[in-house]
Design an enzyme around this catalytic site. Structure first.
Site, short mmCIF file in Angstrom:
data_model
loop_
_atom_site.label_atom_id
_atom_site.label_comp_id
_atom_site.label_asym_id
_atom_site.label_seq_id
_atom_site.Cartn_x
_atom_site.Cartn_y
_atom_site.Cartn_z
N ASN A 87 0.83 -1.23 0.00
CA ASN A 87 0.00 0.00 0.00
C ASN A 87 0.86 1.27 0.00
OD1 ASN A 87 1.00 0.09 2.57
ND2 ASN A 87 -0.99 0.10 3.62
N SER A 119 10.30 -12.03 14.19
CA SER A 119 11.46 -11.28 14.68
C SER A 119 12.03 -11.96 15.92
CB SER A 119 11.00 -9.87 15.04
OG SER A 119 11.97 -9.23 15.82
N TYR A 146 4.63 -3.85 19.07
CA TYR A 146 5.12 -4.42 17.80
C TYR A 146 5.51 -5.89 18.01
CZ TYR A 146 8.62 -5.84 14.41
OH TYR A 146 9.35 -6.58 13.49
N LYS A 193 3.91 -9.76 16.61
CA LYS A 193 4.66 -10.89 16.03
C LYS A 193 4.37 -12.17 16.81
CE LYS A 193 6.71 -8.68 12.72
NZ LYS A 193 6.17 -8.84 11.38
N ASP A 197 17.21 -1.95 26.37
CA ASP A 197 18.22 -2.66 25.56
C ASP A 197 18.84 -3.81 26.34
OD1 ASP A 197 18.07 -1.31 23.20
OD2 ASP A 197 19.86 -0.08 23.50
P1 NAD Z 1 9.25 -2.11 5.53
O1 NAD Z 1 8.42 -1.13 6.27
O2 NAD Z 1 10.39 -1.59 4.72
O3 NAD Z 1 8.31 -2.98 4.56
C1 NAD Z 1 6.99 -3.30 4.88
C2 NAD Z 1 6.15 -2.99 3.66
O4 NAD Z 1 4.79 -3.34 3.93
C3 NAD Z 1 6.16 -1.50 3.28
O5 NAD Z 1 6.49 -1.37 1.91
C4 NAD Z 1 4.72 -1.03 3.56
O6 NAD Z 1 4.32 -0.02 2.67
C5 NAD Z 1 3.93 -2.31 3.42
N1 NAD Z 1 2.70 -2.38 4.20
C6 NAD Z 1 2.52 -2.11 5.51
N2 NAD Z 1 1.25 -2.30 5.87
C7 NAD Z 1 0.58 -2.72 4.75
C8 NAD Z 1 -0.76 -3.08 4.46
N3 NAD Z 1 -1.72 -3.02 5.40
N4 NAD Z 1 -1.10 -3.46 3.20
C9 NAD Z 1 -0.15 -3.50 2.22
N5 NAD Z 1 1.13 -3.15 2.43
C10 NAD Z 1 1.50 -2.78 3.69
O7 NAD Z 1 9.77 -3.20 6.58
P2 NAD Z 1 10.89 -4.32 6.42
O8 NAD Z 1 12.06 -3.87 7.20
O9 NAD Z 1 11.05 -4.69 5.01
O10 NAD Z 1 10.21 -5.49 7.23
C11 NAD Z 1 9.43 -6.48 6.60
C12 NAD Z 1 8.84 -7.40 7.64
O11 NAD Z 1 9.90 -7.97 8.41
C13 NAD Z 1 7.92 -6.70 8.63
O12 NAD Z 1 6.84 -7.56 8.92
C14 NAD Z 1 8.80 -6.51 9.84
O13 NAD Z 1 8.07 -6.44 11.02
C15 NAD Z 1 9.67 -7.76 9.79
N6 NAD Z 1 10.93 -7.58 10.49
C16 NAD Z 1 11.73 -6.53 10.16
C17 NAD Z 1 12.93 -6.31 10.84
C18 NAD Z 1 13.82 -5.13 10.49
O14 NAD Z 1 14.65 -4.78 11.28
N7 NAD Z 1 13.69 -4.52 9.33
C19 NAD Z 1 13.30 -7.18 11.87
C20 NAD Z 1 12.47 -8.26 12.19
C21 NAD Z 1 11.28 -8.45 11.49
C1 UD1 Z 2 15.64 -3.08 17.47
C2 UD1 Z 2 14.28 -3.49 17.95
C3 UD1 Z 2 13.93 -4.88 17.47
C4 UD1 Z 2 14.05 -4.96 15.98
C5 UD1 Z 2 15.46 -4.52 15.56
C6 UD1 Z 2 15.53 -4.51 14.05
C7 UD1 Z 2 14.05 -2.27 20.05
C8 UD1 Z 2 13.91 -2.39 21.53
N1 UD1 Z 2 14.22 -3.42 19.39
O1 UD1 Z 2 16.58 -3.92 18.07
O2 UD1 Z 2 12.62 -5.24 17.84
O3 UD1 Z 2 13.82 -6.30 15.54
O4 UD1 Z 2 15.72 -3.20 16.06
O5 UD1 Z 2 16.80 -4.23 13.58
O6 UD1 Z 2 13.97 -1.20 19.48
N2 UD1 Z 2 22.50 1.80 19.36
C9 UD1 Z 2 23.31 2.88 19.69
N3 UD1 Z 2 22.98 4.10 19.21
C10 UD1 Z 2 21.90 4.32 18.38
C11 UD1 Z 2 21.09 3.20 18.03
C12 UD1 Z 2 21.41 1.97 18.54
O7 UD1 Z 2 24.27 2.74 20.42
O8 UD1 Z 2 21.66 5.48 17.98
C13 UD1 Z 2 22.86 0.45 19.86
C14 UD1 Z 2 21.79 -0.20 20.72
O9 UD1 Z 2 21.96 0.12 22.05
C15 UD1 Z 2 22.05 -1.69 20.40
C16 UD1 Z 2 22.57 -1.69 18.96
O10 UD1 Z 2 23.04 -0.36 18.73
O11 UD1 Z 2 23.08 -2.19 21.22
C17 UD1 Z 2 21.51 -2.03 17.93
O12 UD1 Z 2 20.38 -1.20 18.12
P1 UD1 Z 2 19.16 -1.20 17.07
O13 UD1 Z 2 19.69 -1.07 15.68
O14 UD1 Z 2 18.16 -0.19 17.53
O15 UD1 Z 2 18.58 -2.66 17.16
P2 UD1 Z 2 18.03 -3.49 18.44
O16 UD1 Z 2 18.00 -2.65 19.64
O17 UD1 Z 2 18.77 -4.76 18.50
#
Ligand code: NAD
Ligand code: UD1
Length: 331
Positions: A32, A124, A149, A153, A293
């Site tokens: 979307n 996640s 969030y 999950k 954290d």
């Molecule tokens: P992202 O936001 O870049 O991609 C998600 C996409 O879904 C976006 O393009 C958004 O426009 C679309 N979207 C959201 N709601 C929608 C809806 N109702 N209908 C249609 N499209 C919709 O995120 P990402 O980083 O690519 O993450 C993808 C998935 O992986 C997510 O479910 C996220 O929770 C999970 N995940 C991400 C991370 C991370 O750090 N990026 C970590 C663990 C899990």
């Molecule tokens: C966060 C999310 C987690 C998600 C993940 C995706 C939280 C509590 N958790 O995890 O759910 O799946 O991102 O990548 O937000 N840090 C700094 N300075 C900054 C930012 C981060 O020192 O400006 C440190 C943090 O303390 C941590 C590490 O960098 O030790 C990674 O942080 P971040 O990228 O935010 O990821 P998570 O905390 O692991």
């Protein structure tokens, strides 16, 4: 195989679409554009030299989901679509429960109706919560989530387990990602969050490109070798390939896999590697710990290796180089 990729224009969905297309699969994207741009579609097509069909639709609208399944023959669904910002989910919990849960329920109901029962879900590592461990294997089980969030999950994982218990003809693969970072080596697709980033790598890039002044390193008094927090950073292209392997090799039934490198890197290790491989300066200061954290956690990545034949191939150097290449090309 024709794969419906929900959220396929987003960070992980776009990289996975590329890998699916490279493997000769057909990709249909539904997104979307809430957190993505339509131009990503052209980039996916440019990288792969293949065509992709896009439905600009919201999955919370069940009639639209139904229309897609009426018009397309779909063999499997990879479900990325959802909201993912931890802090925002604390401020706007209903928005998170509504989007993430309703989208998934609509999708599963329509899939059931059309007898499409192959489903891969983006979960996640956050579902492990804090169980006092550093290395998390799938056998540890879900812990207590710490934000809405993460709870979406965990709730969806439970919903999928209940669905499978009611009908074991489903094939459901739950993938628990650790910390996805990096970008495609072409520099055409990657991640560029709106506003001030919360996560480490996007923040490092904004500081390196002088859009933000200084990185706050949240604490250097953790019980880790250099005192800074340790996480399992996984290159998004490795992560994308994990989805292809899951489609190809996951055993029948419901299966859960960690997707991580199996090793941790500290905040300072990441910052120093970024500076070294890219020859740029990242100004930082040590500040207090960020609330909530954990000191250190990383994946036990053995199950995905044994059962899917997948492991990460890219290094922290690759991650830093590809992230910076994308940032330079796009900003
Ligand atoms: P992202 O936001 O870049 O991609 C998600 C996409 O879904 C976006 O393009 C958004 O426009 C679309 N979207 C959201 N709601 C929608 C809806 N109702 N209908 C249609 N499209 C919709 O995120 P990402 O980083 O690519 O993450 C993808 C998935 O992986 C997510 O479910 C996220 O929770 C999970 N995940 C991400 C991370 C991370 O750090 N990026 C970590 C663990 C899990
Ligand atoms: C966060 C999310 C987690 C998600 C993940 C995706 C939280 C509590 N958790 O995890 O759910 O799946 O991102 O990548 O937000 N840090 C700094 N300075 C900054 C930012 C981060 O020192 O400006 C440190 C943090 O303390 C941590 C590490 O960098 O030790 C990674 O942080 P971040 O990228 O935010 O990821 P998570 O905390 O692991």
């Amino acid at each position: 195989m024709r794969i419906l990729v929900t959220g396929g224009l987003g960070f992980i969905g776009s990289h996975t679409s590329v890998e699916l297309l490279n493997e000769g699969m057909e990709v249909i994207i539904v997104d979307n554009l809430y957190n993505s741009k339509e131009s990503v579609l052209d980039k996916i097509e440019q990288i792969t030299n293949k065509k992709v069909k896009l439905y600009k639709k919201d999955l919370t609208d069940k009639e639209e989901v139904e229309r897609i399944f009426n018009s397309e023959k779909i063999d499997a669904v990879i479900h990325f679509a959802g909201f993912k910002a931890v802090g925002e989910s604390v401020r706007e919990p209903l928005m998170y429960y509504s989007n993430n849960l309703i989208s998934t329920i609509n999708l599963l109901e329509v899939m059931k109706k059309h007898n499409v029962k192959n489903f891969i879900f983006s979960s996640s590592a956050t579902v492990y919560g804090d169980q006092g461990l550093t290395k998390y294997a799938e056998s540890v089980g879900r812990g207590k989530t710490t934000n809405p969030y993460g709870t979406t999950k965990a709730m969806i994982e439970k919903m999928l387990e209940d669905l499978y218990a009611s009908d074991n003809t489903w094939n459901i693969t739950i993938l628990r990602y650790f910390n996805p970072v990096g970008a495609h080596e072409s520099g055409l697709i990657g991640e560029s969050p709106n506003g001030i980033p919360n996560n480490l790598m996007p923040y490092v890039m904004r500081v390196a490109s002088k859009k933000l002044e200084i990185l706050s390193v949240y604490g250097n008094d953790y019980p880790t070798p250099d005192g800074t927090g340790i996480r399992d950073y996984i290159h998004v292209v490795d992560l994308a390939k994990g989805h292809v392997k899951a489609l190809q090799n996951a055993p029948k039934g419901l299966n859960i896999y960690n997707l991580g490198s199996g090793k941790g890197a500290s905040v300072l290790e990441l910052v120093n590697t970024f500076q070294k491989v890219n020859g740029v300066k990242v100004n930082y200061k040590i500040t207090g710990r960020r609330e909530g954290d954990l000191p250190e956690y990383y994946a036990d990545a053995e199950k995905a290796y044994k059962e899917l034949g997948w492991k990460t191939e890219k290094t922290l150097e690759d991650i830093c180089r590809d992230s910076w290449n994308f940032e330079k090309n796009n900003n």
